[in-house]
Scaffold this motif. Structure first.
Motif, PDB file in Angstrom:
ATOM      1  N   LEU A 280      -6.812 -17.023 -14.529  1.00 44.72           N
ATOM      2  CA  LEU A 280      -6.015 -15.879 -14.103  1.00 44.72           C
ATOM      3  C   LEU A 280      -5.745 -15.978 -12.615  1.00 44.72           C
ATOM      4  O   LEU A 280      -6.673 -16.017 -11.801  1.00 44.72           O
ATOM      5  CB  LEU A 280      -6.745 -14.567 -14.404  1.00 44.72           C
ATOM      6  N   ALA A 281      -4.457 -16.036 -12.262  1.00 42.74           N
ATOM      7  CA  ALA A 281      -4.067 -16.033 -10.847  1.00 42.74           C
ATOM      8  C   ALA A 281      -4.141 -14.606 -10.318  1.00 42.74           C
ATOM      9  O   ALA A 281      -3.583 -13.672 -10.908  1.00 42.74           O
ATOM     10  CB  ALA A 281      -2.653 -16.586 -10.693  1.00 42.74           C
ATOM     11  N   GLN A 282      -4.811 -14.435  -9.210  1.00 46.53           N
ATOM     12  CA  GLN A 282      -5.040 -13.106  -8.652  1.00 46.53           C
ATOM     13  C   GLN A 282      -3.734 -12.396  -8.301  1.00 46.53           C
ATOM     14  O   GLN A 282      -3.681 -11.165  -8.317  1.00 46.53           O
ATOM     15  CB  GLN A 282      -5.924 -13.231  -7.405  1.00 46.53           C
ATOM     16  N   TRP A 283      -2.680 -13.180  -8.026  1.00 45.43           N
ATOM     17  CA  TRP A 283      -1.403 -12.565  -7.664  1.00 45.43           C
ATOM     18  C   TRP A 283      -0.849 -11.717  -8.799  1.00 45.43           C
ATOM     19  O   TRP A 283      -0.052 -10.806  -8.566  1.00 45.43           O
ATOM     20  CB  TRP A 283      -0.399 -13.632  -7.250  1.00 45.43           C
ATOM     21  N   SER A 284      -1.272 -11.982 -10.034  1.00 39.60           N
ATOM     22  CA  SER A 284      -0.825 -11.167 -11.161  1.00 39.60           C
ATOM     23  C   SER A 284      -1.187  -9.702 -10.985  1.00 39.60           C
ATOM     24  O   SER A 284      -0.586  -8.821 -11.607  1.00 39.60           O
ATOM     25  CB  SER A 284      -1.446 -11.683 -12.468  1.00 39.60           C
ATOM     26  N   LEU A 285      -2.172  -9.448 -10.141  1.00 39.40           N
ATOM     27  CA  LEU A 285      -2.649  -8.085  -9.918  1.00 39.40           C
ATOM     28  C   LEU A 285      -2.338  -7.603  -8.504  1.00 39.40           C
ATOM     29  O   LEU A 285      -2.979  -6.663  -8.012  1.00 39.40           O
ATOM     30  CB  LEU A 285      -4.162  -8.025 -10.164  1.00 39.40           C
ATOM     31  N   ASN A 286      -1.353  -8.201  -7.862  1.00 36.81           N
ATOM     32  CA  ASN A 286      -1.139  -7.903  -6.440  1.00 36.81           C
ATOM     33  C   ASN A 286      -0.812  -6.437  -6.180  1.00 36.81           C
ATOM     34  O   ASN A 286      -1.222  -5.870  -5.170  1.00 36.81           O
ATOM     35  CB  ASN A 286      -0.065  -8.821  -5.856  1.00 36.81           C
ATOM     36  N   ARG A 287      -0.085  -5.793  -7.092  1.00 32.64           N
ATOM     37  CA  ARG A 287       0.244  -4.371  -6.867  1.00 32.64           C
ATOM     38  C   ARG A 287      -1.008  -3.509  -6.931  1.00 32.64           C
ATOM     39  O   ARG A 287      -1.135  -2.510  -6.207  1.00 32.64           O
ATOM     40  CB  ARG A 287       1.271  -3.900  -7.910  1.00 32.64           C
ATOM     41  N   SER A 288      -1.932  -3.909  -7.792  1.00 34.25           N
ATOM     42  CA  SER A 288      -3.183  -3.153  -7.907  1.00 34.25           C
ATOM     43  C   SER A 288      -4.076  -3.355  -6.690  1.00 34.25           C
ATOM     44  O   SER A 288      -4.859  -2.473  -6.336  1.00 34.25           O
ATOM     45  CB  SER A 288      -3.930  -3.575  -9.174  1.00 34.25           C
ATOM     46  N   TYR A 289      -3.952  -4.502  -6.055  1.00 35.88           N
ATOM     47  CA  TYR A 289      -4.744  -4.761  -4.848  1.00 35.88           C
ATOM     48  C   TYR A 289      -4.128  -4.110  -3.615  1.00 35.88           C
ATOM     49  O   TYR A 289      -4.822  -3.521  -2.794  1.00 35.88           O
ATOM     50  CB  TYR A 289      -4.858  -6.265  -4.598  1.00 35.88           C
ATOM     51  N   PHE A 290      -2.808  -4.241  -3.487  1.00 33.77           N
ATOM     52  CA  PHE A 290      -2.141  -3.706  -2.303  1.00 33.77           C
ATOM     53  C   PHE A 290      -2.002  -2.186  -2.342  1.00 33.77           C
ATOM     54  O   PHE A 290      -2.119  -1.513  -1.322  1.00 33.77           O
ATOM     55  CB  PHE A 290      -0.744  -4.313  -2.161  1.00 33.77           C
ATOM     56  N   GLY A 291      -1.723  -1.652  -3.517  1.00 34.09           N
ATOM     57  CA  GLY A 291      -1.439  -0.231  -3.610  1.00 34.09           C
ATOM     58  C   GLY A 291      -0.048   0.069  -3.078  1.00 34.09           C
ATOM     59  O   GLY A 291       0.684  -0.812  -2.634  1.00 34.09           O
ATOM     60  N   PRO A 292       0.365   1.327  -3.097  1.00 35.67           N
ATOM     61  CA  PRO A 292       1.708   1.718  -2.648  1.00 35.67           C
ATOM     62  C   PRO A 292       1.992   1.331  -1.200  1.00 35.67           C
ATOM     63  O   PRO A 292       3.135   1.084  -0.831  1.00 35.67           O
ATOM     64  CB  PRO A 292       1.707   3.241  -2.825  1.00 35.67           C
ATOM     65  N   SER A 293       0.968   1.268  -0.379  1.00 35.94           N
ATOM     66  CA  SER A 293       1.149   0.964   1.047  1.00 35.94           C
ATOM     67  C   SER A 293       1.291  -0.520   1.322  1.00 35.94           C
ATOM     68  O   SER A 293       1.603  -0.921   2.438  1.00 35.94           O
ATOM     69  CB  SER A 293      -0.037   1.496   1.850  1.00 35.94           C
ATOM     70  N   ARG A 294       1.071  -1.369   0.291  1.00 36.45           N
ATOM     71  CA  ARG A 294       1.081  -2.827   0.440  1.00 36.45           C
ATOM     72  C   ARG A 294       0.032  -3.288   1.443  1.00 36.45           C
ATOM     73  O   ARG A 294       0.189  -4.300   2.116  1.00 36.45           O
ATOM     74  CB  ARG A 294       2.459  -3.344   0.856  1.00 36.45           C
ATOM     75  N   GLU A 295      -1.063  -2.565   1.527  1.00 34.59           N
ATOM     76  CA  GLU A 295      -2.184  -2.948   2.380  1.00 34.59           C
ATOM     77  C   GLU A 295      -3.383  -3.278   1.508  1.00 34.59           C
ATOM     78  O   GLU A 295      -3.717  -2.532   0.580  1.00 34.59           O
ATOM     79  CB  GLU A 295      -2.564  -1.815   3.341  1.00 34.59           C
TER      80      GLU A 295
END
Length: 315
Positions: free
Chosen positions: A44-59
């Motif tokens: 599993l590439a972690q980027w698949s979950l990038n929105r869950s990691y960044f959140g709405p603020s992209r932080e």
């Protein structure tokens, strides 16, 4: 003791068939994604979950998932036993020995194998300025060391450059060779993804890897990343076939699925047949980048499709 030796000393050492994390080696083998009915393993590439990691603020750190527990999420949510980290979620952590030890313990305790680290934002390995190029090489050292500590086999890098076709090839090959020589001492391979610009031209990327001329420098074919420029695309299937000659990993990009569970942009069966025909038997990483399905749904749909294709293609 220097930093590299100290990092390695923190790793899971083997004592009588048991890792330092207390997990039997036989248990790790059983929990890996190895399958009798497929010719490859799924990661599993972690980027698949990038929105869950960044959140709405992209932080990083503002999302609903903590990067520290990536391995636990992969195992418990998707029953995937191998992971591909993304360095953006660990900026400032690559040399934090306590954090790395915790990160490794999470993976070990879940029986999850760390496959590679995808590296971005560390400068251009093919920079026209030799000093800047060397700085970019050295900026990747910490990720090589982190990969070695976690038990990965490689780091994924970019081959961005400037200049003519030939100049970019020479400059990228120079930076890649320098980094690969460093990584070789750590037992880590350097793999280059088709990731935009000339790197998405399979002929250019193959030529660059062959110019590097090092057994530990290869490619990471991404099924979907063959856009060279706004007006130019390289054929997905021809590009994948050419890059597979030097592949040390494969990234199964997906965007959307029809009612039968087939990818609507890419012929995954055709692509995976190319992968098989190349004699590849390593990890194929799930990298879902769609918008219609949630990240959770997209990952599960990609995994189901890979399992279906893998079963059909495996003798």
């Amino acid at each position: 003791m220097d930093r590299k030796k100290f990092l390695k000393s923190l790793g899971a050492v083997t004592l009588g068939g048991v890792t330092a994390a207390g997990l039997p080696l036989s248990s790790i083998a059983q929990k890996r994604n190895m399958s009798d009915h497929m010719f490859f393993d799924i990661s599993l590439a972690q980027w698949s979950l990038n929105r869950s990691y960044f959140g709405p603020s992209r932080e990083v750190g503002k999302g609903e998932i903590d990067p520290l527990y990536f391995a636990r999420h992969a195992r418990q949510r998707y029953d995937i036993g191998a992971i591909e980290y993304v360095n953006q979620f660990y900026f400032g952590k690559a040399e934090d020995q306590q954090y790395l030890n915790e990160l490794k313990n999470v993976a070990d305790n879940e029986g999850v194998e760390s496959v590679l680290i995808m590296c971005d934002g560390e400068g251009n390995l093919g920079d026209p300025d030799s000093a800047d190029r060397q700085q970019a090489v050295e900026n990747h050292y910490k990720w090589v060391n982190m990969a070695s500590f976690l038990g990965c086999h490689a780091i994924r890098v970019n081959a961005a450059s400037q200049g003519t076709y030939e100049e970019q090839m020479e400059r990228a090959a120079d930076g890649l060779r320098s980094l690969t020589e460093y990584a070789d001492d750590e037992g880590i391979s350097v793999v280059v993804e088709n990731h935009g610009g000339l790197s998405s031209n399979a002929d250019w990327l193959v030529g660059t890897i062959e110019m590097v001329d090092h057994p530990n420098c290869g490619t990471l074919p991404d099924f979907g990343n063959f856009r060279i420029s706004e007006d130019e695309m390289y054929d997905y299937y021809e590009g994948t076939e050419k890059l597979m000659e030097h592949a040390k990993g494969v990234s199964a990009k997906t965007y959307d699925f029809d009612e039968e569970g087939n990818e609507t942009t890419l012929d995954v069966m055709r692509l995976m047949r190319i992968v098989k025909d190349a004699g590849y038997t390593g990890y194929v990483g799930i990298e879902y980048e769609g918008n219609r399905l949630s990240e959770d749904e997209g990952i599960k749909a990609t995994k189901a499709l890979l399992e279906k294709v893998g079963a059909e293609l495996t003798d």
